[in-house]
Design an enzyme around this catalytic site. Structure first.
Site, short mmCIF file in Angstrom:
data_model
loop_
_atom_site.label_atom_id
_atom_site.label_comp_id
_atom_site.label_asym_id
_atom_site.label_seq_id
_atom_site.Cartn_x
_atom_site.Cartn_y
_atom_site.Cartn_z
N ASP A 32 -6.00 3.16 -5.89
CA ASP A 32 -5.26 3.71 -7.03
C ASP A 32 -4.69 2.64 -7.95
O ASP A 32 -4.59 2.86 -9.17
CB ASP A 32 -4.13 4.61 -6.54
CG ASP A 32 -4.64 5.86 -5.83
OD1 ASP A 32 -5.80 6.26 -6.07
OD2 ASP A 32 -3.88 6.44 -5.04
N HIS A 81 -3.98 9.01 -4.53
CA HIS A 81 -4.41 9.56 -3.24
C HIS A 81 -3.19 9.77 -2.35
O HIS A 81 -2.29 8.93 -2.31
CB HIS A 81 -5.34 8.56 -2.52
CG HIS A 81 -6.70 8.48 -3.08
ND1 HIS A 81 -6.99 7.77 -4.24
CD2 HIS A 81 -7.88 8.97 -2.63
CE1 HIS A 81 -8.29 7.86 -4.48
NE2 HIS A 81 -8.85 8.58 -3.51
#
Length: 155
Positions: A32, A81
């Site tokens: 991310d 996530h």
């Protein structure tokens, strides 16, 4: 002497579980935040990442680097996530399996908000005292657009 051995093994299992939890978390943070060093550090050089449809299976650091840098990071403008429910099962002192669920929300390169739900099936191996992922299989449950939703930072 048996008691000391049992305590040592129990302590090793606790430490190992924390190490595996960190690997699962570093996967999320590395991906991310586009932190390649962090993301790459979770995999053994001969690891297999089986993402499944629509992406495929990728082998070794070079294959994982290719799909991450050239395909996935290009496809996602942003992602977050969230992994949960990690269950670890030991298959020996230096091998374990993990099962966890993941939800991801993000924006694809075309500006479409997306939600993904999946399960990760991991094989962790300890080599020279270090735990890493040797194999990760991803089972997608859904990969859907969020029509009319725009993900953006607060003003």
């Amino acid at each position: 002497m048996k008691e000391t051995s049992d305590i040592e093994q129990r302590l090793d299992r606790v430490e190992s579980r924390f190490a595996m939890h960190d690997l699962v978390s570093d996967y999320c943070h590395g991906f991310d935040k586009r932190d390649w060093e962090r993301f790459c550090a979770i995999w053994w050089p001969d690891a297999i990442w089986d993402i499944g449809p629509p992406f495929g299976t990728f082998e070794g650091t070079d294959g994982i680097a290719h799909v991450t840098k050239d395909v996935l990071w290009g496809a996602w403008l942003a992602s977050s996530h969230f992994t949960t429910n990690l269950v670890v099962s030991f298959e020996g002192d230096d091998r374990a399996t993990g099962l966890c669920d993941v939800d991801c929300i993000g924006t694809t390169s075309d500006g479409q908000a997306q939600t993904v739900s999946a399960t990760y099936f991991d094989t962790f191996e300890r080599r020279d005292g270090v735990w890493k992922i040797a194999h990760r299989k991803v089972k997608m449950h859904h990969f859907n657009p969020l029509p009319g939703v725009t993900l953006s930072p607060p003003a």
